[in-house]
Design a protein around this motif. Structure first.
Motif, mmCIF file in Angstrom:
data_model
loop_
_atom_site.group_PDB
_atom_site.id
_atom_site.type_symbol
_atom_site.label_atom_id
_atom_site.label_comp_id
_atom_site.label_asym_id
_atom_site.label_seq_id
_atom_site.Cartn_x
_atom_site.Cartn_y
_atom_site.Cartn_z
ATOM 1 N N ARG A 22 2.163 6.936 3.619
ATOM 2 C CA ARG A 22 3.500 6.405 3.550
ATOM 3 C C ARG A 22 4.040 6.140 4.783
ATOM 4 N NH1 ARG A 22 6.996 5.781 0.004
ATOM 5 N NH2 ARG A 22 8.495 7.485 -0.045
ATOM 6 N N ARG A 23 3.541 6.710 5.931
ATOM 7 C CA ARG A 23 4.183 6.330 7.220
ATOM 8 C C ARG A 23 3.529 5.083 7.617
ATOM 9 N NH1 ARG A 23 6.407 9.826 10.558
ATOM 10 N NH2 ARG A 23 7.110 8.309 11.935
ATOM 11 N N PHE A 24 2.185 4.744 7.528
ATOM 12 C CA PHE A 24 1.505 3.854 8.332
ATOM 13 C C PHE A 24 0.913 2.957 7.467
ATOM 14 C CE2 PHE A 24 1.787 7.964 11.112
ATOM 15 C CZ PHE A 24 2.441 7.308 11.750
ATOM 16 N N THR A 25 1.170 2.809 6.367
ATOM 17 C CA THR A 25 0.453 1.602 5.213
ATOM 18 C C THR A 25 1.469 1.136 4.470
ATOM 19 O OG1 THR A 25 -0.387 2.998 3.609
ATOM 20 C CG2 THR A 25 -1.962 2.741 5.506
ATOM 21 N N LYS A 26 1.358 -0.138 3.914
ATOM 22 C CA LYS A 26 1.905 -0.791 2.790
ATOM 23 C C LYS A 26 0.989 -0.827 1.724
ATOM 24 C CE LYS A 26 4.948 -3.852 5.702
ATOM 25 N NZ LYS A 26 5.550 -4.991 5.872
ATOM 26 N N THR A 29 12.720 -3.127 7.314
ATOM 27 C CA THR A 29 11.342 -2.336 7.364
ATOM 28 C C THR A 29 10.876 -2.449 8.515
ATOM 29 O OG1 THR A 29 10.350 -4.664 6.386
ATOM 30 C CG2 THR A 29 11.132 -3.069 5.009
ATOM 31 N N ARG A 66 -3.052 1.677 -2.659
ATOM 32 C CA ARG A 66 -3.725 1.318 -1.241
ATOM 33 C C ARG A 66 -5.316 1.193 -1.905
ATOM 34 N NH1 ARG A 66 1.540 2.630 -0.655
ATOM 35 N NH2 ARG A 66 2.128 2.767 1.465
ATOM 36 N N ARG A 71 -2.719 -0.678 14.704
ATOM 37 C CA ARG A 71 -2.545 0.138 13.247
ATOM 38 C C ARG A 71 -3.560 1.530 13.390
ATOM 39 N NH1 ARG A 71 -0.996 -3.031 9.034
ATOM 40 N NH2 ARG A 71 -0.423 -0.970 8.106
ATOM 41 N N ASN A 73 4.737 -0.078 7.214
ATOM 42 C CA ASN A 73 5.078 0.389 6.069
ATOM 43 C C ASN A 73 5.973 -0.185 5.047
ATOM 44 O OD1 ASN A 73 7.837 1.608 6.843
ATOM 45 N ND2 ASN A 73 6.500 2.828 8.059
ATOM 46 N N ASP A 74 6.159 0.566 3.931
ATOM 47 C CA ASP A 74 7.103 -0.243 2.883
ATOM 48 C C ASP A 74 8.530 0.356 3.015
ATOM 49 O OD1 ASP A 74 5.317 -1.962 1.811
ATOM 50 O OD2 ASP A 74 4.611 -0.362 0.803
ATOM 51 N N ASP A 76 -2.525 -2.469 1.195
ATOM 52 C CA ASP A 76 -3.294 -2.159 2.649
ATOM 53 C C ASP A 76 -4.822 -1.598 2.176
ATOM 54 O OD1 ASP A 76 -1.571 -3.667 4.212
ATOM 55 O OD2 ASP A 76 -0.878 -1.802 4.976
#
Length: 306
Positions: free
Chosen positions: A84-88, A32, A112, A221, A36-37, A91
């Motif tokens: 989807r690309r830049f957070t989990k 990972t 989120r 971020r 992201n997840d 967040d």
């Protein structure tokens, strides 16, 4: 997501002298990113996520609480891709130009937390109601604030309180989708960026918004800017690139520029022939795109960006 069985579960070569016992493939540990997840070992499965710099979106997502009744809101696919690309999951997202609430609807759908700021009180209430109508399977918190995102004195205090209420210290993603200066007049309020008397004053006020949100964004971020250009006095005004420089000048690095198509733009719908004639007569090209710019807050010249 489509099955990856054909890509990852192929049987190993079987040795006929091995008494019929097949060697089992050892599952790979999840690989990972801190952003992201996504499991990069399963990257072929993520066909819902685009990595190209040209986004051709034939129609907006109208599922869930999403509607297209507010002139000026961005398509839900933009916050979907960015989150989807830049957070989990878990967040916190901050949207400084909330509008009808598109980004916070996506927050509830994707798990989120979200804070949105909207200048117009009546629109803020409508957005809050619409967001609340979206199912919340991950039990996240979404907060709608009414205020001026360019106010560098009072707005940071309000955001601080909202961040603390959610139980966070900073946010992990920022959305900025300002008015494209005077193309659409959204209100009569002088604080509204669509009422700035000049491009220069618009850029200055937009810079103040970046000043407000930057301290809340965690270092490393992403900030996502959705912006288009405009014509004024028969001249193309590169509004997007002016705004880009305002962000870069505050300690961000530019990671990508996505060009998104604007097919079906409400202002030009059913007027294609008229606009084509105007373009031929006026010597210009018709806007069919806007920009989705991705910036990363980082360290410049040995100092952490603030």
């Amino acid at each position: 997501m489509k099955s990856s069985s054909s890509a990852y579960n192929l049987p190993l070569f079987h040795d006929p002298l091995d008494n019929g016992a097949e060697e089992q493939e050892t599952p790979k540990p999840k690989r990972t990113s801190p952003l992201n997840d996504l499991d990069l070992n399963r990257w072929r499965e993520y066909d819902d996520i685009t990595t190209d710099s040209l986004w051709l979106i034939p129609e907006r997502d109208r599922s869930g609480a999403h509607l297209a009744d507010y002139h000026g809101n961005f398509v839900p696919q933009i916050p979907y891709q960015a989150m989807r690309r830049f957070t989990k999951r878990g967040d916190l997202i901050l949207d400084a130009f909330l509008g009808s609430g598109t980004s916070l609807i996506e927050c509830r759908r994707l798990g989120r937390h979200g804070i949105g700021i909207e200048l117009k009180p009546e629109l803020a209430q409508q957005a809050d109601d619409r967001i609340a109508s979206q199912s919340n399977p991950y039990n996240v918190k979404t907060i709608v604030l009414t205020g001026d995102s360019s106010n560098t004195v009072s707005t940071p205090r309000v955001i601080t309180h909202a961040v603390e209420e959610i139980g966070k210290e900073q946010v992990q993603l920022v959305f900025l989708h300002p008015p494209y200066h005077s193309i659409i007049k959204f209100s009569d309020q002088p604080e509204d960026l669509s009422n700035c008397p000049s491009v220069e004053s618009f850029i200055q006020k937009f810079g103040q918004v970046v000043d407000v949100v930057t301290p809340f964004l965690e270092t490393g971020r992403f900030l996502v800017l959705v912006i288009g250009d405009m014509y004024a006095a028969s001249e193309w005004i590169p509004l997007g690139f002016h705004c880009m420089q305002e962000v870069i000048g505050r300690g961000f690095s530019l990671k990508s520029i996505v060009v998104k198509d604007m097919q079906g733009n409400r202002a030009k719908r059913n007027l294609e022939n008229i606009w084509r004639y105007r373009a031929l007569a006026g010597g210009f090209y018709i806007f069919k795109h806007e920009y989705v710019m991705f910036f990363r807050k980082g360290i410049r010249n040995g100092r952490t960006a603030i």
